[in-house]
Design a protein around this motif. Structure first.
Motif, short mmCIF file in Angstrom:
data_model
loop_
_atom_site.label_atom_id
_atom_site.label_comp_id
_atom_site.label_asym_id
_atom_site.label_seq_id
_atom_site.Cartn_x
_atom_site.Cartn_y
_atom_site.Cartn_z
N GLY A 105 -53.49 -69.50 -41.61
CA GLY A 105 -54.34 -68.45 -41.04
C GLY A 105 -53.56 -67.15 -40.87
N LYS A 106 -52.50 -67.00 -41.66
CA LYS A 106 -51.67 -65.79 -41.58
C LYS A 106 -52.49 -64.54 -41.91
CE LYS A 106 -48.95 -67.40 -44.69
NZ LYS A 106 -49.52 -68.74 -44.85
N GLY A 107 -53.40 -64.68 -42.89
CA GLY A 107 -54.19 -63.52 -43.33
C GLY A 107 -54.97 -62.92 -42.19
N HIS B 60 -54.92 -65.32 -49.00
CA HIS B 60 -55.30 -65.21 -47.61
C HIS B 60 -56.80 -64.99 -47.56
CE1 HIS B 60 -51.30 -64.73 -46.20
NE2 HIS B 60 -51.11 -63.57 -46.77
N THR B 61 -57.44 -65.62 -46.62
CA THR B 61 -58.87 -65.37 -46.47
C THR B 61 -59.07 -64.43 -45.29
OG1 THR B 61 -59.10 -67.65 -47.14
CG2 THR B 61 -61.10 -66.52 -46.40
N GLY C 169 -61.22 -74.19 -41.34
CA GLY C 169 -61.22 -72.82 -41.84
C GLY C 169 -62.53 -72.12 -41.52
N ASP C 170 -62.91 -71.17 -42.35
CA ASP C 170 -64.17 -70.47 -42.11
C ASP C 170 -65.27 -71.03 -43.00
OD1 ASP C 170 -62.98 -69.06 -44.46
OD2 ASP C 170 -64.84 -67.93 -44.31
N ALA D 42 -57.30 -71.67 -35.46
CA ALA D 42 -58.37 -72.62 -35.78
C ALA D 42 -58.53 -73.73 -34.73
CB ALA D 42 -58.14 -73.22 -37.17
N ASP E 172 -60.78 -73.79 -32.59
CA ASP E 172 -62.22 -74.03 -32.48
C ASP E 172 -62.67 -75.20 -33.37
OD1 ASP E 172 -61.40 -71.90 -34.41
OD2 ASP E 172 -63.43 -72.23 -35.17
N SER F 159 -56.14 -68.39 -31.83
CA SER F 159 -57.26 -67.92 -32.63
C SER F 159 -58.37 -68.97 -32.55
CB SER F 159 -56.78 -67.71 -34.06
OG SER F 159 -57.86 -67.42 -34.90
P1 GDP Z 1 -53.27 -68.01 -44.92
O1 GDP Z 1 -52.82 -68.12 -46.33
O2 GDP Z 1 -52.23 -68.49 -43.96
O3 GDP Z 1 -53.78 -66.68 -44.58
O4 GDP Z 1 -54.48 -69.02 -44.73
P2 GDP Z 1 -55.87 -69.09 -45.51
O5 GDP Z 1 -56.60 -67.84 -45.33
O6 GDP Z 1 -55.67 -69.59 -46.87
O7 GDP Z 1 -56.57 -70.28 -44.72
C1 GDP Z 1 -56.90 -70.21 -43.41
C2 GDP Z 1 -58.38 -70.48 -43.27
O8 GDP Z 1 -58.69 -70.57 -41.91
C3 GDP Z 1 -59.27 -69.36 -43.80
O9 GDP Z 1 -60.46 -69.92 -44.26
C4 GDP Z 1 -59.52 -68.50 -42.54
O10 GDP Z 1 -60.71 -67.75 -42.62
C5 GDP Z 1 -59.61 -69.55 -41.52
N1 GDP Z 1 -59.23 -69.21 -40.16
C6 GDP Z 1 -58.19 -68.45 -39.71
N2 GDP Z 1 -58.15 -68.48 -38.36
C7 GDP Z 1 -59.18 -69.28 -37.97
C8 GDP Z 1 -59.67 -69.72 -36.68
O11 GDP Z 1 -59.13 -69.41 -35.64
N3 GDP Z 1 -60.75 -70.54 -36.70
C9 GDP Z 1 -61.37 -70.95 -37.83
N4 GDP Z 1 -62.42 -71.75 -37.75
N5 GDP Z 1 -60.92 -70.58 -39.05
C10 GDP Z 1 -59.86 -69.76 -39.11
#
Ligand code: GDP
Length: 424
Positions: A14-16, A40-41, A293-294, A332, A334, A413
């Motif tokens: 969730g770095k993004g 990153h999402t 994730g989302d 995440a 939640d 988060s």
């Molecule tokens: P990154 O590479 O570390 O940025 O991670 P990704 O974006 O690949 O994966 C993280 C996923 O978790 C994505 O789908 C985000 O939208 C989602 N995400 C990040 N923070 C949260 C959170 O607090 N709650 C939920 N439900 N999803 C989250």
């Protein structure tokens, strides 16, 4: 001030989201390693974006985004990503690409694919973005810096020498069509115009920016356990994922880092092969993946289902230590709201002994998880903005993580959106 946002685990922590959030308080956001192989999402008012090479500050007009010298620069993929932003009506970003960044060459993608084919069952689960052949060539000193595009005669000479070696492998090891230097030259020439407006001496830019006390954010890709030195070698990536490498891959003084935030998820997920001690399977994994994730836990670049597991205190503590983290962001949380009880891995059992120190790969491969069961909270916690307003079981979960890691959890988060964050 230089703040680094880095992963404590296997990536996808969730770095993004965190970087997108912190970018608001930054002047410069820098990618310092990796390439188009992960993503990153980010969910923000412009839409949902899977960023691969672009730094996460790209949505803020006040931010200068830098692709540092340590990145594997995939020019066509980068230009395509910029095109997607334009389509979504995101204002034209301020982007600088280091003129020392090396380019992912068309044949790096081919070699990545051919090698995985050759390894067959022993394959690494590469995203086939050419990252491993790219970094191999970089350190074998047969890579190409983007600044080399502009002297075609020297470029062609070097290309011919490199291709001669590549063709031996293509012919005798992979039994694949040979490369032609002229074809590759034509592709490189086509990249020049697109990338030229973004090229800069980013080292000089950052040197000045530091003197002017501008706020800098380093954005890591993947996580500590994918680092080639400290991760689960050989199931790692090919560039250092550690904040310590941030200074090299971005071009900053090693002493400049003032804050290192390690990001970890409230549960675990991983892509690719390699040991994953707290992994779960069956219905429990499917349900967590679906709710994670989302939009479910699927790779941002490949769409592959991620491997799922519960929170691993042994791996995360170690991940934060090798990052040199000063604070932790727990994301995440939640997602866990559906669970009556939440298992967490508190130790590894190896040869009948419980250990709490993350071991080297041969021992890691023998490790079995030792679980502790924590109570769940069974109520929706999205929308909560203050730690005290969380149900007691959720607060206890955060405190448990904090004690297990030995670092303050400064950010919790509780949803994928930018404002779904609890600061402590
Ligand atoms: P990154 O590479 O570390 O940025 O991670 P990704 O974006 O690949 O994966 C993280 C996923 O978790 C994505 O789908 C985000 O939208 C989602 N995400 C990040 N923070 C949260 C959170 O607090 N709650 C939920 N439900 N999803 C989250």
């Amino acid at each position: 001030m230089v703040r680094a946002i880095v992963g404590a685990n296997w990536g996808d922590e969730g770095k993004g989201k965190l970087t997108d959030l912190f970018a608001a308080e930054s002047d410069i956001v820098i990618r310092f390693q990796g390439g188009a192989n992960a993503g990153h999402t980010i969910l923000n008012p412009y839409g949902r974006f899977a960023l691969h090479q672009l730094p996460s500050g790209i949505f803020y007009e006040h931010v200068t985004n830098i692709i540092g010298n340590g990145v594997a620069l995939n020019i066509p993929a980068l230009l395509a990503e910029l095109g997607q932003l334009q389509k979504a009506a995101v204002p034209r970003p301020n982007l600088l690409v280091s003129n020392r960044a090396q380019m992912v060459m068309p044949y790096h993608l081919l070699f990545d694919q051919y090698e995985e084919e050759r390894l067959s069952k022993r394959q690494f689960g590469s995203t086939k973005s050419g990252i491993s052949p790219f970094y191999s060539d970089k350190y074998a000193k047969i890579g190409f810096q983007v600044c080399e595009l502009f002297d075609e005669i020297t470029l062609m000479e070097k290309l011919e020498q490199v291709i001669a070696v590549k063709n031996v492998l293509l012919d005798h090891l992979y039994h694949k069509p040979l490369l032609d230097a002229k074809d590759i030259m034509a592709q490189l020439s086509a990249w020049k115009e697109g990338i030229y407006p973004y090229l800069a001496d980013t080292f000089a830019y950052l040197e000045k920016a530091q003197r002017e006390k501008r706020r800098i954010l380093l954005e890591g890709q993947l996580g500590a356990l994918k680092d080639p030195d400290f991760g689960i070698y050989p199931f790692v990536t090919s560039s250092s994922t550690l904040a310590g490498f941030g200074s090299v891959g971005a071009g900053l003084a090693p002493t400049s880092l003032t804050e290192i935030v390690a990001v970890t998820k409230a549960y675990s997920s991983a892509v690719g092969a390699g040991a994953f001690v707290s992994e779960i399977s069956g219905n429990a994994a499917d349900e967590l993946r679906r709710r994670g994730g989302d939009a479910g836990e699927y790779g941002a670049t490949t769409g592959r289902p991620r491997r799922m597991g519960w929170f691993d205190a042994v791996a995360t503590r170690y991940g934060c230590q090798v990052q040199g983290a000063s604070a932790v962001a727990l994301t995440a949380i939640d997602v866990l709201s559906y669970l009556e009880e939440i298992p967490v891995c508190i130790a590894y059992e190896i040869d009948g002994q419980a250990i709490e120190v993350f071991p080297v790969t041969p021992q890691l491969n023998q490790a079995k998880p030792v679980w502790r069961i924590l109570p769940g909270w069974r109520t929706d916690i999205r929308g909560i903005r203050h730690f005290e307003d969380l149900p007691v079981a959720a607060r206890n979960y955060v405190t448990f993580v904090e004690q297990a890691i030995g670092l303050p959890v400064r950010y919790v988060s509780n949803g994928p959106k930018r404002d779904e964050i609890i600061r402590r």
